[in-house]
Design an enzyme around this catalytic site. Structure first.
Site, PDB file in Angstrom:
ATOM      1  N   ALA A  43      15.694  -8.154  -3.330  1.00 25.93           N
ATOM      2  CA  ALA A  43      16.267  -7.799  -4.629  1.00 25.93           C
ATOM      3  C   ALA A  43      15.646  -6.504  -5.156  1.00 25.93           C
ATOM      4  O   ALA A  43      14.510  -6.177  -4.806  1.00 25.93           O
ATOM      5  CB  ALA A  43      16.036  -8.924  -5.636  1.00 25.93           C
ATOM      6  N   THR A  73      -5.458  -0.044  -3.723  1.00 19.98           N
ATOM      7  CA  THR A  73      -4.158  -0.458  -4.249  1.00 19.98           C
ATOM      8  C   THR A  73      -4.195  -1.862  -4.851  1.00 19.98           C
ATOM      9  O   THR A  73      -3.168  -2.359  -5.311  1.00 19.98           O
ATOM     10  CB  THR A  73      -3.096  -0.417  -3.134  1.00 19.98           C
ATOM     11  OG1 THR A  73      -3.494  -1.305  -2.076  1.00 19.98           O
ATOM     12  CG2 THR A  73      -2.960   0.993  -2.572  1.00 19.98           C
ATOM     13  N   HIS A 105       0.831  -1.205   0.000  1.00 23.13           N
ATOM     14  CA  HIS A 105       0.000   0.000   0.000  1.00 23.13           C
ATOM     15  C   HIS A 105       0.865   1.255   0.000  1.00 23.13           C
ATOM     16  O   HIS A 105       0.635   2.188  -0.784  1.00 23.13           O
ATOM     17  CB  HIS A 105      -0.916  -0.011   1.225  1.00 23.13           C
ATOM     18  CG  HIS A 105      -1.931  -1.108   1.222  1.00 23.13           C
ATOM     19  ND1 HIS A 105      -3.282  -0.894   1.090  1.00 23.13           N
ATOM     20  CD2 HIS A 105      -1.786  -2.454   1.340  1.00 23.13           C
ATOM     21  CE1 HIS A 105      -3.931  -2.051   1.116  1.00 23.13           C
ATOM     22  NE2 HIS A 105      -3.038  -3.008   1.278  1.00 23.13           N
ATOM     23  N   ASP A 152      -6.387   5.605   1.625  1.00 25.88           N
ATOM     24  CA  ASP A 152      -6.456   4.199   1.253  1.00 25.88           C
ATOM     25  C   ASP A 152      -7.912   3.757   1.332  1.00 25.88           C
ATOM     26  O   ASP A 152      -8.593   3.982   2.330  1.00 25.88           O
ATOM     27  CB  ASP A 152      -5.588   3.379   2.211  1.00 25.88           C
ATOM     28  CG  ASP A 152      -5.224   2.012   1.668  1.00 25.88           C
ATOM     29  OD1 ASP A 152      -6.155   1.291   1.251  1.00 25.88           O
ATOM     30  OD2 ASP A 152      -4.033   1.666   1.659  1.00 25.88           O
ATOM     31  N   GLU A 164       4.529  -5.004 -12.201  1.00 28.99           N
ATOM     32  CA  GLU A 164       5.948  -4.880 -12.565  1.00 28.99           C
ATOM     33  C   GLU A 164       6.333  -5.954 -13.579  1.00 28.99           C
ATOM     34  O   GLU A 164       7.108  -5.691 -14.512  1.00 28.99           O
ATOM     35  CB  GLU A 164       6.813  -4.960 -11.307  1.00 28.99           C
ATOM     36  CG  GLU A 164       6.722  -3.694 -10.454  1.00 28.99           C
ATOM     37  CD  GLU A 164       7.300  -3.849  -9.060  1.00 28.99           C
ATOM     38  OE1 GLU A 164       7.954  -4.889  -8.800  1.00 28.99           O
ATOM     39  OE2 GLU A 164       7.089  -2.955  -8.226  1.00 28.99           O
ATOM     40  N   TRP A 181      -0.355  -7.313  -6.292  1.00 22.93           N
ATOM     41  CA  TRP A 181      -0.688  -6.473  -7.450  1.00 22.93           C
ATOM     42  C   TRP A 181       0.503  -5.667  -7.937  1.00 22.93           C
ATOM     43  O   TRP A 181       0.723  -5.517  -9.136  1.00 22.93           O
ATOM     44  CB  TRP A 181      -1.869  -5.567  -7.128  1.00 22.93           C
ATOM     45  CG  TRP A 181      -2.388  -4.833  -8.342  1.00 22.93           C
ATOM     46  CD1 TRP A 181      -2.551  -3.490  -8.490  1.00 22.93           C
ATOM     47  CD2 TRP A 181      -2.822  -5.419  -9.586  1.00 22.93           C
ATOM     48  NE1 TRP A 181      -3.063  -3.193  -9.734  1.00 22.93           N
ATOM     49  CE2 TRP A 181      -3.235  -4.365 -10.434  1.00 22.93           C
ATOM     50  CE3 TRP A 181      -2.897  -6.734 -10.070  1.00 22.93           C
ATOM     51  CZ2 TRP A 181      -3.713  -4.572 -11.727  1.00 22.93           C
ATOM     52  CZ3 TRP A 181      -3.371  -6.944 -11.361  1.00 22.93           C
ATOM     53  CH2 TRP A 181      -3.763  -5.882 -12.174  1.00 22.93           C
ATOM     54  N   ASN A 182       1.315  -5.125  -7.033  1.00 27.39           N
ATOM     55  CA  ASN A 182       2.508  -4.385  -7.476  1.00 27.39           C
ATOM     56  C   ASN A 182       3.447  -5.292  -8.267  1.00 27.39           C
ATOM     57  O   ASN A 182       3.948  -4.914  -9.333  1.00 27.39           O
ATOM     58  CB  ASN A 182       3.248  -3.780  -6.273  1.00 27.39           C
ATOM     59  CG  ASN A 182       2.506  -2.610  -5.658  1.00 27.39           C
ATOM     60  OD1 ASN A 182       1.764  -1.913  -6.325  1.00 27.39           O
ATOM     61  ND2 ASN A 182       2.705  -2.404  -4.373  1.00 27.39           N
ATOM     62  N   SER A 183       3.692  -6.495  -7.747  1.00 27.09           N
ATOM     63  CA  SER A 183       4.577  -7.433  -8.446  1.00 27.09           C
ATOM     64  C   SER A 183       3.995  -7.839  -9.797  1.00 27.09           C
ATOM     65  O   SER A 183       4.716  -7.961 -10.794  1.00 27.09           O
ATOM     66  CB  SER A 183       4.812  -8.680  -7.588  1.00 27.09           C
ATOM     67  OG  SER A 183       5.615  -8.386  -6.472  1.00 27.09           O
ATOM     68  N   ALA A 203      -5.572 -12.519   0.326  1.00 29.99           N
ATOM     69  CA  ALA A 203      -6.227 -11.275  -0.090  1.00 29.99           C
ATOM     70  C   ALA A 203      -6.586 -11.300  -1.572  1.00 29.99           C
ATOM     71  O   ALA A 203      -7.239 -12.233  -2.039  1.00 29.99           O
ATOM     72  CB  ALA A 203      -5.355 -10.077   0.288  1.00 29.99           C
ATOM     73  N   ASP A 204      -6.133 -10.282  -2.324  1.00 24.29           N
ATOM     74  CA  ASP A 204      -6.504 -10.153  -3.741  1.00 24.29           C
ATOM     75  C   ASP A 204      -5.697 -11.059  -4.660  1.00 24.29           C
ATOM     76  O   ASP A 204      -5.997 -11.150  -5.855  1.00 24.29           O
ATOM     77  CB  ASP A 204      -6.303  -8.703  -4.180  1.00 24.29           C
ATOM     78  CG  ASP A 204      -4.838  -8.262  -4.069  1.00 24.29           C
ATOM     79  OD1 ASP A 204      -4.218  -8.526  -3.024  1.00 24.29           O
ATOM     80  OD2 ASP A 204      -4.315  -7.659  -5.021  1.00 24.29           O
TER      81      ASP A 204
END
Length: 476
Positions: free
Chosen positions: A354, A141, A21, A119, A379, A374-376, A394-395
């Protein structure tokens, strides 16, 4: 005599105190700062302490003179091991101190507040800010598809899709989420939907928070229209003022490259980055490495950890694996077999953390074994890398289904942790189906970069968001 200059709009940004988040909301904060807005970013003491140590966050945002941090407690000591089990305790504490915090920020004479971007899982902020006459924009997010699934929980209950009846129910199609009827099975729903009792506290909390988002002035999502079109179309029926402005990390890179002079984007990492893995990757052949990371929260028991290790070793592929110091669940024990250590020394590299964006863009990396955060996921989409997905909670269950079934850029391994399955799926994305997945992932990457570049849908939506904020009247 000329009138005094009008100060820029002042935006308060308030994320949930968790890496995924904070990471995406810091990127949004930087995008708004680049556009000349004043920003106050509310950070928990624990998160801020780690960002100072590992991301040098204060020095990075010093490039924006109108950017400042406001530090609050989340109710635990800095060194407390925060786990998902403590979420409700943290939530209740933060809620108890937020109204007074907002009052102090809004009443500050030197920085009148124009709006709050909160948020979307903290919707109590809408009531608190409303009492002060300050508009709130919600930012979820998670993926649009996950958000829409959560929004449809009452519909799923009414239709009988929820509650689940047991393991035998998991592969049943879910038909009560409009726009996603041909995508979701019960096992693809967010993890908190996997309950037999509809009074489950977390299910109730997520449902309530998601429905209350409609009281916000607008909704921001870190996605782009061509990625999640069906879900986005449905969300717009409930949220006409919707801003899809992702992928945020790619969008930020585009805006930074178009502004001169400009600082580089921050890593926003809560862990110490081990850059030795880049030197290791530099020595590997092109498209020969699978990158493995399960994010900042996922924990593995000893069985799952060992199965992944055997599966990677037995695949015969080179691998770069992120194993955080707290990756193993508390109470897991047992020595790592010597044969695994020897195989890892031959063709593997294991690090504590990393530089993920850089790793995914590296020419030696062919695919990503991921928890489907979700961020990964975004990316990997931007880098054009196929995925093998093992969602944790979660999601992530929804996201992994998108990867395999909707976008067809990888494989979904949810609810299975077996060395033979790991070996087979790694070899599919790295070998027999590599060209198929790489072509689909490359096409998706082009769409993502186009959306986040000047003239793209996300670029235009951010411009529209900024104009919306500029049209608001600040508190006086």
């Amino acid at each position: 005599m000329d009138p005094p200059p009008v100060p820029p709009p002042h935006v308060i940004i308030f994320p949930l105190a968790a890496q995924g988040h904070v990471n995406s909301m810091l990127k949004l904060a930087e995008l708004l700062a680049i556009s000349g807005l004043r920003i106050t970013f509310i950070n928990s003491e624990h998160i801020h302490h780690r960002l100072l140590r590992h991301a040098h966050i204060q020095a990075h945002f010093a490039a924006f003179p109108d950017f400042r941090f406001k530090i609050i407690s989340d109710g635990f000591p800095i060194d407390h091991p925060r786990s998902p089990d403590h979420f409700m305790t943290t939530f209740n504490y933060v809620k108890s101190i937020t109204k007074q915090l907002f009052e102090e920020l809004v009443s500050a004479p030197d920085r009148p507040v124009t709006c709050i971007i909160a948020d979307g899982i903290l919707t109590f902020t809408i009531d608190f800010a409303g009492d002060l006459g300050v508009p709130v924009i919600a930012f979820r997010t998670i993926s649009a598809s996950s958000f829409w699934a959560c929004f449809c929980i009452p519909r799923m209950i009414e239709s009988g899709d929820l509650p689940l009846k047991g393991d035998e129910d998991m592969d049943r199609d879910v038909t009560s989420v409009p726009g996603m009827e041909d995508i979701l099975r019960c096992r693809d729903l967010p993890s908190f939907c996997r309950v037999a009792d509809l009074s489950d506290q977390l299910l109730q909390y997520v449902t309530t928070q998601t429905l209350q988002t409609t009281a916000a002035r607008a909704l921001i999502l870190n996605t782009f229209d061509q990625l999640e079109g069906p879900a986005i179309s449905q969300i717009r029926t409930q949220f006409p003022n919707l801003y899809t402005i992702g992928p945020l990390h790619s969008h930020l890179r585009s805006r930074l490259s178009s502004s001169s002079p400009s600082p580089s984007s921050a890593s926003n990492s809560l862990w110490k980055v081990d850059r030795s893995c880049i030197a290791w990757l530099d020595k590997q052949p092109p498209k020969s490495v699978i990158y493995v990371s399960f994010g900042s929260i996922t924990t593995l028991n000893r069985h799952d950890f060992t199965e992944f290790w055997y599966g990677l070793v037995n695949s015969g592929r080179r691998f770069l694996w992120v194993v955080r110091p707290d990756s193993l669940a508390e109470g897991s024990s047992g020595a790592v077999p010597e044969e695994l250590k020897e195989a890892a020394a031959e063709r593997g590299c294991i690090v504590g953390w990393a530089p993920q964006e850089e790793v995914l863009h590296h020419g030696a990396v062919a695919a990503f074994l991921t928890h489907s955060g979700w961020n990964s996921t975004l990316e990997s989409v931007v880098a054009g890398k196929p995925m093998v997905c093992w969602p944790f909670f979660a999601d992530q269950q929804v996201n992994s289904r998108l990867v395999s079934h909707a976008w067809k850029v990888g494989l979904d391994m949810k609810d299975v942790c077996d060395r033979e399955v790991v070996e087979r799926m790694v070899n599919e994305v790295m070998g027999e189906r590599q060209e198929e997945f790489a072509a689909a992932a490359g096409d998706l990457a082009r769409r993502a970069r186009n959306a986040a570049s000047e003239g793209g849908s996300s670029w235009d939506n951010l411009d529209r968001l900024i104009e919306d904020i500029r049209s608001m009247k600040p508190t006086s």
